[in-house]
Write a protein that holds these residues in place. Sequence first.
Motif, PDB file in Angstrom:
ATOM      1  N   GLU A  46       0.840  -1.197   0.000  1.00  0.00           N
ATOM      2  CA  GLU A  46       0.000   0.000   0.000  1.00  0.00           C
ATOM      3  C   GLU A  46       0.871   1.240   0.000  1.00  0.00           C
ATOM      4  O   GLU A  46       1.833   1.313   0.746  1.00  0.00           O
ATOM      5  CB  GLU A  46      -0.867   0.000   1.252  1.00  0.00           C
ATOM      6  N   VAL A  47       0.504   2.185  -0.829  1.00  0.00           N
ATOM      7  CA  VAL A  47       1.271   3.425  -0.822  1.00  0.00           C
ATOM      8  C   VAL A  47       0.408   4.555  -0.252  1.00  0.00           C
ATOM      9  O   VAL A  47      -0.817   4.434  -0.170  1.00  0.00           O
ATOM     10  CB  VAL A  47       1.781   3.817  -2.232  1.00  0.00           C
ATOM     11  N   ALA A  48       1.084   5.628   0.136  1.00  0.00           N
ATOM     12  CA  ALA A  48       0.377   6.740   0.777  1.00  0.00           C
ATOM     13  C   ALA A  48      -0.620   7.379  -0.181  1.00  0.00           C
ATOM     14  O   ALA A  48      -0.408   7.422  -1.397  1.00  0.00           O
ATOM     15  CB  ALA A  48       1.390   7.779   1.238  1.00  0.00           C
ATOM     16  N   ASN A  75       4.338   9.765   5.439  1.00  0.00           N
ATOM     17  CA  ASN A  75       4.344   8.500   6.174  1.00  0.00           C
ATOM     18  C   ASN A  75       4.784   8.811   7.599  1.00  0.00           C
ATOM     19  O   ASN A  75       5.886   9.285   7.838  1.00  0.00           O
ATOM     20  CB  ASN A  75       5.308   7.494   5.526  1.00  0.00           C
ATOM     21  N   THR A  77       4.619   6.518  10.135  1.00  0.00           N
ATOM     22  CA  THR A  77       4.791   5.252  10.861  1.00  0.00           C
ATOM     23  C   THR A  77       5.833   5.348  11.977  1.00  0.00           C
ATOM     24  O   THR A  77       5.631   4.839  13.067  1.00  0.00           O
ATOM     25  CB  THR A  77       5.227   4.138   9.878  1.00  0.00           C
ATOM     26  N   PHE A  78       6.939   5.967  11.683  1.00  0.00           N
ATOM     27  CA  PHE A  78       8.054   5.953  12.632  1.00  0.00           C
ATOM     28  C   PHE A  78       8.116   7.200  13.514  1.00  0.00           C
ATOM     29  O   PHE A  78       9.002   7.346  14.335  1.00  0.00           O
ATOM     30  CB  PHE A  78       9.384   5.829  11.871  1.00  0.00           C
ATOM     31  N   LEU A 101       8.110   6.140  -0.112  1.00  0.00           N
ATOM     32  CA  LEU A 101       7.828   6.151   1.323  1.00  0.00           C
ATOM     33  C   LEU A 101       7.274   4.818   1.804  1.00  0.00           C
ATOM     34  O   LEU A 101       6.844   4.696   2.941  1.00  0.00           O
ATOM     35  CB  LEU A 101       6.827   7.261   1.660  1.00  0.00           C
ATOM     36  N   ALA A 102       7.247   3.819   0.927  1.00  0.00           N
ATOM     37  CA  ALA A 102       6.554   2.584   1.274  1.00  0.00           C
ATOM     38  C   ALA A 102       7.473   1.368   1.310  1.00  0.00           C
ATOM     39  O   ALA A 102       7.001   0.243   1.434  1.00  0.00           O
ATOM     40  CB  ALA A 102       5.416   2.337   0.281  1.00  0.00           C
ATOM     41  N   THR A 103       8.765   1.581   1.195  1.00  0.00           N
ATOM     42  CA  THR A 103       9.675   0.435   1.245  1.00  0.00           C
ATOM     43  C   THR A 103      10.961   0.878   1.934  1.00  0.00           C
ATOM     44  O   THR A 103      11.033   1.989   2.455  1.00  0.00           O
ATOM     45  CB  THR A 103       9.895  -0.130  -0.182  1.00  0.00           C
ATOM     46  N   MET A 108      13.621   6.051   4.259  1.00  0.00           N
ATOM     47  CA  MET A 108      12.769   5.345   5.226  1.00  0.00           C
ATOM     48  C   MET A 108      13.596   4.595   6.264  1.00  0.00           C
ATOM     49  O   MET A 108      13.221   4.514   7.435  1.00  0.00           O
ATOM     50  CB  MET A 108      11.811   4.385   4.500  1.00  0.00           C
TER      51      MET A 108
HETATM   52  C1  LIG Z   1       5.062   3.706   5.871  1.00  0.00           C
HETATM   53  O1  LIG Z   1       6.297   3.064   6.146  1.00  0.00           O
HETATM   54  C2  LIG Z   1       6.178   1.779   6.708  1.00  0.00           C
HETATM   55  C3  LIG Z   1       7.580   1.294   6.999  1.00  0.00           C
HETATM   56  O2  LIG Z   1       8.370   1.289   5.839  1.00  0.00           O
HETATM   57  C4  LIG Z   1       5.462   0.855   5.746  1.00  0.00           C
HETATM   58  O3  LIG Z   1       5.294  -0.408   6.331  1.00  0.00           O
HETATM   59  C5  LIG Z   1       4.133   1.448   5.397  1.00  0.00           C
HETATM   60  O4  LIG Z   1       3.495   0.653   4.421  1.00  0.00           O
HETATM   61  C6  LIG Z   1       4.294   2.844   4.877  1.00  0.00           C
HETATM   62  N1  LIG Z   1       2.995   3.407   4.644  1.00  0.00           N
HETATM   63  C7  LIG Z   1       2.693   3.999   3.499  1.00  0.00           C
HETATM   64  C8  LIG Z   1       1.285   4.436   3.373  1.00  0.00           C
HETATM   65  O5  LIG Z   1       3.494   4.164   2.604  1.00  0.00           O
END
Ligand SMILES: *[C@@H]1O[C@H](CO)[C@@H](O)[C@H](O)[C@H]1NC(C)=O
Length: 496
Positions: A46-48, A75, A77-78, A101-103, A108
């Motif tokens: 999933e992406v933002a 993102n 998350t952290f 931002l998703a990997t 990240m």
């Molecule tokens: C935000 O980052 C985390 C850790 O890399 C990831 O698991 C998550 O899917 C990310 N969320 C989005 C929406 O990109």
Amino acid sequence: MRTKKAGVKEMRAVLLVLLLSLSASALRPTRKLVGLRAPPLPAGTEVAKPQWFQQKLDHFSESDTRTWQQRFFSNRTFWEPESGPVFLMLGGEGPANPAWLATDTDIMRNAARFGALVFLLEHRYYGESHPTPDASLSNLAYLSSRQALRDVVSFKQHIVDEFSLTDKNVWISFGGSYSGALSGWLRMYYPDTVAGAVATSGPVQATVDFYLYLEVVARSLATPPNGAECVEAIKNATYELDAMLWDKTMWGEVEKMFHVSPPLQSEDDVVLLAETLAGNFMDVVQYNRDNTAFEGRPNNITITDLCDVMANTSLGSPLARYTAVNQLMTGGEPVDANFTAQVEFMRHTSWDSPAVSGGARQWVYQTCTEFGYYQTTDSAYQPFGDLVTLASQLQTCSAVYGLTPDQVYTAVAATNKHYGGRDGIPSNATNIVFPNGSIDPWHALGVLESPAASLNAVFINGTAHCANMYPPSPIDLPDLVLARKIITANIQIWLV
Ligand SMILES: *[C@@H]1O[C@H](CO)[C@@H](O)[C@H](O)[C@H]1NC(C)=O
Ligand SMILES: *[C@@H]1O[C@H](CO)[C@@H](O)[C@H](O)[C@H]1NC(C)=O
Ligand SMILES: *[C@@H]1O[C@H](CO)[C@@H](O)[C@H](O)[C@H]1NC(C)=O
Ligand SMILES: *[C@@H]1O[C@H](CO)[C@@H](O)[C@H](O)[C@H]1NC(C)=O
Ligand SMILES: *[C@@H]1O[C@H](CO)[C@@H](O)[C@H](O)[C@H]1NC(C)=O
Ligand SMILES: *[C@@H]1O[C@H](CO)[C@@H](O)[C@H](O)[C@H]1NC(C)=O
Ligand SMILES: *[C@@H]1O[C@H](CO)[C@@H](O)[C@H](O)[C@H]1NC(C)=O
Ligand SMILES: CC(=O)N[C@H]1CO[C@H](CO)[C@@H](O)[C@@H]1O
């Protein structure tokens, strides 16, 4: 960016110009037109979701109060809200891709380490960030790196208010390729906006005739054991090819050899063909072994693979091997070298025409009005013949945007005067790290030596364009692993 479906026509658009793409786009897998590519994502990730905020159209006019919606991604998350930093990745010359931002990209991984809130801000005029009703020439007047930097300043203000951030939430910018240069300039000229900047593979020296690009390509091609033969065979091949291209009666022969379609009609087409064939090598060198082999067409072909073809005498004459490389790179698809069609393609102005949605029209506009970066064959220290002259490259500025060579030279000089170029980094600048890859042709315009104690040029022996930004891979060279550590160590220092 590496889909095969889109026409060859799209590819030709900016053939010799770096185009930083943060996502797949309508452009065909153009070679060195892609500055920064998106990292691979496991299927189903999933992406933002996109977010938007109101941005000023012209930061340099008090009276012009027009605004538009700028896109960004985040993102959290952290994030540790009390004191966690804010990491801002700057978009460049293509749609911003939330995959970043998703990997486990470098930004990240550092965010996880430092508890950072992460943003990706799309550059004005690219992707969905449309400041004007279309991309006509008069509307492109508001497209510039200077406006883009001011966008960042006001974006920060917006986020600080929105999230009630304090001075404890220290901002750091990241970018690669064009946005790497932006990241460095942001810290140099807006030091209150970010406390530090990672400026990866940033071509901070604007240059009209970027003949050094092919010199680095040649040196990089010479690195495998058969590299010297490889480069010599390219030289012999293009010598023979150029001779055929000078002789109109031989064009039919050339068309057969390289599956050129439609047939060559003009000298402009001939230049475009020479450029496209050299592009087979430029593409591979710029992205050699980067960890992004995920978008359709195999981009895992390496320098070694090309040199194994060029140095293989059982494949026939050097020119026959040059055709074999083309076959390998195109998979047998026709090569379209119709210059007139390319110019027409670039003149489209609606946001959903491929030249605009992919960013080619806007980026070439920026090269004509700010940066140059024309990758010509004007150096004697490269093996790709001499057909791709500066004049032929400047013709695009005039055919597409009506800008004369003089206007381009003046604009590029003004850019270097404004930002200082590579050798004029302001002496009070601090907290910038400039990673450069030894085989990345763009390093020739980057910051290669640390100009001051708190500015850190990081040399990555053996890597290509922007390699340090991608997720780590088991085949990463030791210098690349070390470079990532140096970047992290710098961030740590900036955050104290
Ligand atoms: C935000 O980052 C985390 C850790 O890399 C990831 O698991 C998550 O899917 C990310 N969320 C989005 C929406 O990109
Ligand atoms: C290239 O051409 C030169 C001159 O004709 C010749 O001596 C040399 O062997 C050729 N090299 C290769 C790799 O074909
Ligand atoms: C390169 O990628 C193609 C398709 O993506 C794959 O079939 C091939 O095995 C890969 N080659 C190497 C050397 O990894
Ligand atoms: C050279 O090309 C031939 C024919 O394709 C192939 O059989 C041979 O393995 C190649 N040699 C090398 C060293 O790659
Ligand atoms: C090249 O493109 C132009 C513009 O699209 C077109 O008019 C022309 O017929 C094309 N040339 C050939 C040889 O197909
Ligand atoms: C350096 O000096 C310039 C001009 O005097 C100023 O605009 C800039 O903010 C300063 N940069 C830093 C990092 O202090
Ligand atoms: C880069 O690495 C190669 C071997 O991997 C080595 O031969 C070369 O000397 C290194 N260059 C620099 C500048 O460290
Ligand atoms: C290829 C290249 O020019 N790399 C440079 C990158 O930065 C280091 C550190 O300053 C230089 O030593 C390298 O020459």
